[in-house]
Motif scaffolding. Sequence first.
Motif, PDB file in Angstrom:
ATOM      1  N   ILE A 690       0.840  -1.196   0.000  1.00  0.00           N
ATOM      2  CA  ILE A 690       0.000   0.000   0.000  1.00  0.00           C
ATOM      3  C   ILE A 690       0.874   1.245   0.000  1.00  0.00           C
ATOM      4  CG2 ILE A 690      -1.710   1.292   1.337  1.00  0.00           C
ATOM      5  CD1 ILE A 690      -2.795  -1.405   2.315  1.00  0.00           C
ATOM      6  N   VAL A 691       1.938   1.237   0.827  1.00  0.00           N
ATOM      7  CA  VAL A 691       2.849   2.389   0.879  1.00  0.00           C
ATOM      8  C   VAL A 691       3.588   2.542  -0.449  1.00  0.00           C
ATOM      9  CG1 VAL A 691       4.818   3.409   2.073  1.00  0.00           C
ATOM     10  CG2 VAL A 691       3.112   2.133   3.370  1.00  0.00           C
ATOM     11  N   ARG A 692       4.011   1.426  -1.037  1.00  0.00           N
ATOM     12  CA  ARG A 692       4.726   1.483  -2.318  1.00  0.00           C
ATOM     13  C   ARG A 692       3.830   2.055  -3.416  1.00  0.00           C
ATOM     14  NH1 ARG A 692       5.564  -1.432  -6.986  1.00  0.00           N
ATOM     15  NH2 ARG A 692       7.731  -1.472  -7.749  1.00  0.00           N
ATOM     16  N   THR A 693       2.574   1.599  -3.446  1.00  0.00           N
ATOM     17  CA  THR A 693       1.643   2.096  -4.456  1.00  0.00           C
ATOM     18  C   THR A 693       1.427   3.594  -4.296  1.00  0.00           C
ATOM     19  OG1 THR A 693       0.542  -0.052  -4.567  1.00  0.00           O
ATOM     20  CG2 THR A 693      -0.686   1.846  -5.389  1.00  0.00           C
ATOM     21  N   GLN A 694       1.308   4.062  -3.043  1.00  0.00           N
ATOM     22  CA  GLN A 694       1.148   5.494  -2.820  1.00  0.00           C
ATOM     23  C   GLN A 694       2.369   6.270  -3.325  1.00  0.00           C
ATOM     24  OE1 GLN A 694      -1.635   7.651  -0.878  1.00  0.00           O
ATOM     25  NE2 GLN A 694      -0.598   8.326  -2.733  1.00  0.00           N
ATOM     26  N   ALA A 695       3.569   5.735  -3.072  1.00  0.00           N
ATOM     27  CA  ALA A 695       4.785   6.399  -3.538  1.00  0.00           C
ATOM     28  C   ALA A 695       4.829   6.453  -5.066  1.00  0.00           C
ATOM     29  CB  ALA A 695       6.011   5.676  -2.994  1.00  0.00           C
ATOM     30  N   LYS A 696       4.447   5.364  -5.720  1.00  0.00           N
ATOM     31  CA  LYS A 696       4.433   5.330  -7.180  1.00  0.00           C
ATOM     32  C   LYS A 696       3.413   6.326  -7.741  1.00  0.00           C
ATOM     33  CE  LYS A 696       7.439   2.142  -8.553  1.00  0.00           C
ATOM     34  NZ  LYS A 696       8.512   2.420  -9.544  1.00  0.00           N
ATOM     35  N   LEU A 697       2.253   6.430  -7.086  1.00  0.00           N
ATOM     36  CA  LEU A 697       1.240   7.384  -7.530  1.00  0.00           C
ATOM     37  C   LEU A 697       1.757   8.814  -7.413  1.00  0.00           C
ATOM     38  CD1 LEU A 697      -1.974   5.824  -5.936  1.00  0.00           C
ATOM     39  CD2 LEU A 697      -1.400   5.904  -8.354  1.00  0.00           C
ATOM     40  N   TRP A 698       2.464   9.104  -6.316  1.00  0.00           N
ATOM     41  CA  TRP A 698       3.056  10.441  -6.151  1.00  0.00           C
ATOM     42  C   TRP A 698       4.108  10.707  -7.222  1.00  0.00           C
ATOM     43  CZ3 TRP A 698       4.112  11.380  -0.205  1.00  0.00           C
ATOM     44  CH2 TRP A 698       2.873  11.480   0.463  1.00  0.00           C
ATOM     45  N   GLU A 699       4.942   9.709  -7.465  1.00  0.00           N
ATOM     46  CA  GLU A 699       6.011   9.875  -8.453  1.00  0.00           C
ATOM     47  C   GLU A 699       5.431  10.174  -9.828  1.00  0.00           C
ATOM     48  OE1 GLU A 699      10.067   7.421  -9.358  1.00  0.00           O
ATOM     49  OE2 GLU A 699       8.195   6.295  -9.608  1.00  0.00           O
ATOM     50  N   LEU A 700       4.402   9.431 -10.209  1.00  0.00           N
ATOM     51  CA  LEU A 700       3.791   9.638 -11.519  1.00  0.00           C
ATOM     52  C   LEU A 700       3.100  10.998 -11.598  1.00  0.00           C
ATOM     53  CD1 LEU A 700       3.054   8.467 -14.296  1.00  0.00           C
ATOM     54  CD2 LEU A 700       1.012   7.453 -13.239  1.00  0.00           C
ATOM     55  N   ALA A 701       2.372  11.360 -10.523  1.00  0.00           N
ATOM     56  CA  ALA A 701       1.676  12.638 -10.522  1.00  0.00           C
ATOM     57  C   ALA A 701       2.654  13.805 -10.566  1.00  0.00           C
ATOM     58  CB  ALA A 701       0.786  12.737  -9.281  1.00  0.00           C
ATOM     59  N   ASP A 702       3.756  13.720  -9.802  1.00  0.00           N
ATOM     60  CA  ASP A 702       4.745  14.801  -9.806  1.00  0.00           C
ATOM     61  C   ASP A 702       5.399  14.935 -11.174  1.00  0.00           C
ATOM     62  OD1 ASP A 702       4.143  15.148  -7.159  1.00  0.00           O
ATOM     63  OD2 ASP A 702       5.969  14.213  -6.378  1.00  0.00           O
ATOM     64  N   ALA A 703       5.646  13.813 -11.814  1.00  0.00           N
ATOM     65  CA  ALA A 703       6.269  13.851 -13.140  1.00  0.00           C
ATOM     66  C   ALA A 703       5.363  14.519 -14.165  1.00  0.00           C
ATOM     67  CB  ALA A 703       6.630  12.444 -13.600  1.00  0.00           C
ATOM     68  N   ASN A 704       4.051  14.379 -13.979  1.00  0.00           N
ATOM     69  CA  ASN A 704       3.082  14.953 -14.917  1.00  0.00           C
ATOM     70  C   ASN A 704       2.541  16.289 -14.449  1.00  0.00           C
ATOM     71  OD1 ASN A 704       3.289  12.685 -16.597  1.00  0.00           O
ATOM     72  ND2 ASN A 704       1.652  11.600 -15.500  1.00  0.00           N
ATOM     73  N   GLY A 705       3.039  16.774 -13.292  1.00  0.00           N
ATOM     74  CA  GLY A 705       2.572  18.047 -12.767  1.00  0.00           C
ATOM     75  C   GLY A 705       1.110  18.025 -12.350  1.00  0.00           C
ATOM     76  N   GLU A 706       0.654  16.892 -11.881  1.00  0.00           N
ATOM     77  CA  GLU A 706      -0.746  16.739 -11.490  1.00  0.00           C
ATOM     78  C   GLU A 706      -0.863  16.620  -9.973  1.00  0.00           C
ATOM     79  OE1 GLU A 706      -1.800  13.197 -13.492  1.00  0.00           O
ATOM     80  OE2 GLU A 706      -1.872  14.101 -15.505  1.00  0.00           O
ATOM     81  N   PRO A 707      -2.061  16.841  -9.413  1.00  0.00           N
ATOM     82  CA  PRO A 707      -2.252  16.652  -7.971  1.00  0.00           C
ATOM     83  C   PRO A 707      -1.992  15.196  -7.582  1.00  0.00           C
ATOM     84  CG  PRO A 707      -4.081  17.871  -8.924  1.00  0.00           C
ATOM     85  CD  PRO A 707      -3.267  17.367 -10.067  1.00  0.00           C
ATOM     86  N   ARG A 708      -1.421  15.009  -6.402  1.00  0.00           N
ATOM     87  CA  ARG A 708      -1.114  13.660  -5.945  1.00  0.00           C
ATOM     88  C   ARG A 708      -2.392  12.917  -5.541  1.00  0.00           C
ATOM     89  NH1 ARG A 708       4.148  14.510  -1.927  1.00  0.00           N
ATOM     90  NH2 ARG A 708       5.718  14.816  -3.588  1.00  0.00           N
ATOM     91  N   PRO A 709      -2.707  11.788  -6.188  1.00  0.00           N
ATOM     92  CA  PRO A 709      -3.909  11.027  -5.814  1.00  0.00           C
ATOM     93  C   PRO A 709      -3.661  10.178  -4.564  1.00  0.00           C
ATOM     94  CG  PRO A 709      -2.780   9.928  -7.606  1.00  0.00           C
ATOM     95  CD  PRO A 709      -2.019  11.199  -7.353  1.00  0.00           C
TER      96      PRO A 709
END
Length: 909
Positions: A690-709
């Motif tokens: 669960i923690v890893r998935t959250q980190a991956k979601l943040w990484e992807l969102a930051d790379a795309n300049g989007e809000p962190r889901p």
Amino acid sequence: MKLNRLAQYVSLACGGLAAIAVPTFAADNSDETVERIEVTGSRIKRIDMEGASPITTITADELAKSGFSTVGDALRSSNLNAFGSWGGGSNNGWGSQATVQLKGASAFHTLTLLDGKRMAKSPVMDGGAANINTIPMAAVERIEILTDGASAIYGTDAIAGVVNIILKKDFEGIQFDARMDRPTQEGGDSSNMSFTGGLDSEKGHLVFTVEHYESQKIMQKDRWYTRPFVKEGGNPEDYQDWVNISPTGRVLTQGDAGGWVYSTPFSNSDKSCADVYGEAFIGSLIDSDYPGDTLCAYDYTQAAATSVGQTRNNTLIHYSYELTDSIELTARAYWASNETKDISAPVPASISIPEGLPAYTTPEGLELVELVADPSAGMNYRFDTAGDRVAEHHDNIYDFLIGLDGSAENFDWDVAVNYNKYDNYTWGTGYQLKGATTDLVGHWDEDTNSFVGWDPRDPNSALPPGATANYDKRMSASYLDVNGGLSFNLFELPAGDVGMYIGASYREETLDSKVDALAEAGQIVGGNGGSGGAGERDVKAAYFEVVLPIIDSLELNLAGRYDDYSDFGGTFNPQVSIRYNVIDSLLLRGSWGTGFRAPTLSDLYQGTSEGFGYIKNYLNCYKEGEDIDTCDRWDYGATRTGGNEALKPEESESYNIGVVWEVTDEINLSVDYWSLETTNLISELDASEIVRTQAKLWELADANGEPRPDVSSVYPGTSISQIGNGKIDYVVSQKLNVGLSEREGIDVKLGAGFGSDYGDFKFGLGWSYFLKYKSSYSQAGAQILSDDYAGREDTPAHRINLTADYSFGDHALSYFGNYIGSQKSWDIVEGSWDAEAGETADDGQLYEVDSVFYHNLTYTYTLPWNNSISLGVTNLTDEDPKFKYDGTYNGNLYDIRGRTYWAGFRQSF
């Protein structure tokens, strides 16, 4: 007649747990009447003992010769229990339980029957499996193990197979048995006594059994491998290089104002943590995962048990009576009571101290480190000052059966009512009341220039009353099952009659599992096994089975069952099996079928429970600019889990292809290839995923300049809580249908028996070999099927049982061997690869968990007064568990009692 000769050979050819269900092939032409029998996996009585599905039979005599004192120990040592199973360890809510897991599947995928009827399921195991610790050894006539899916016959849970425990019914007379076991290592002593009686009348028969069993606990300090030690080549000053210690000893946890540093509570350079707080404390240690942190760690093995102490009492009565020439009444009453004492180390907890604590020197000269005032400031504190945690588990099972079996001119019929109830009550003491300790912490008095009240840093400052609380649980599960059916011949084919069985059943299930109000509210620290929830449902089922003799040597079986659950709906499961006698001595067989496991009431309605463990902090790695995939930061935090009313059934598809060969009159061999695939497996997501998935979601969102889901967008119902320095506080999960697995294997059974002028010899081999074991894992919301795990850590590819018996006159000598194959670890042996040369870790040598071979010997001397004495030893060579790279071991696979001598006595009248 060859049929009768081979039937006798079943018990003669193979001793011990490698017993062979020897094939009975086509009978010759004879006027002799042969009784039809019912075997596990079919409701149609038949002449042949060996059918289209593989069955292993273990008799009571073979159980005794194997050297084990309980049914649970014997089943767990079977080669068919491929990856091991739970045997009743300590420091958890399952201390009183034991299970069997066929084909390495979940214990919830093995159905346990008592005389063909469902055994009471334990609410401690969420109503998902039977506790085989409650079965009285003295009452068992034999155990039949069906290693094939059987949901088409029995319904839910029979995914990996069925264990059918057949009770004594024809015993006449009185028999007294006593036994005592004494390990050569500390702890684990056990004793048991039983009394069995049987009465016969012209039309009725009564058998009753009373059994008492007790065993002593084994403390973690009693075994060298559960005591603390430093990893080979490790730094004894670094907490990360220690095994079997806890970071929660005495540790100041600074908040933001103190720089989020964790520190030892005192600064005297000439004193160790053991000097200050007692011999159970280790350090001061550094923490290489968090440079600058120091701590007093805790040796919990001084107080914690590895196995529990138990007392069990069982009573069973079985009565049969011929009401008429064509109707027989069967009645059974069974009661089991287990009392288990589970001792855990004192509570590891944290104290919130927002006002902070000043630095000062105590009258004893202890220099206390300042805790800077901050809303997040506190102390990790092992409450050894409040005593150990003690959980007393009380299990009571009541099982009642009444049935009628009859025959008419053109059909046979049966009807039965079975009710069982399993109650568990746990009285737990020595736990901590959450938040109460904050109010108990004292303060600095400016007027007296001294500290007033309790200072948790100071070992000479007494803990005041009000910090501890009880952790109490009450669990109850009940099952009422009404079933019946008709057996008749549909029509006649040239090779024989087409037999059919049709039946129906109605079952009511209830679960009521609660913890006390404070625990339910999450206010008790250090408890385990939270509320299982409460719920009820009914299940209606209709089923059929048809046997078609296509030709004299070819038989086709068709079966199907429809189950309708009041909570999630219906499911239909078919099964097709076939057996073909190539020649009288050679049988080919095959089967295919689907299966299911209904979500338990606890799966659906379980309340929130909290457990503590290590969680990989991928979020912290991402925050610090480290690669998420190679993150190696670990935090000790809580995972909160609960039920999910939207769950669907787990599903399976299995098939079996086998050959049974009577090599000679003295030697029999069977080889079966099997395959089992499961989908929609119910599991709780690992907190680290669960923690890893959250980190991956943040990484992807930051790379795309989007809000962190939030991670709940991928895994509904999940969340993560962190404290100010990024450490994991807790993770919220829930049960989901997220798993699947693929398994393939081969089961080999070989039996031989020879008579001579110098005595009788019997030999048996049972070998289970896994060809493939793949299990899915979750990755950012997707289910990824793993590589083949067969032969890897915790999943040995080979399990072998060997038996040998020799008898001559009044003397009998038996051997039982249990081999567990080696397992290749996922860990790279340090120094086996050269990083400077550019090689990757994958190029190094994987660590291997060694194989182990346990040997049991039993000698029995029959005395001339209807009595006998037995002497034996289990684990003759005193084998320790086999260890993983980090120094831990799999308690489901290995013996911890060590070499154990035992003596038994039997008197019959």
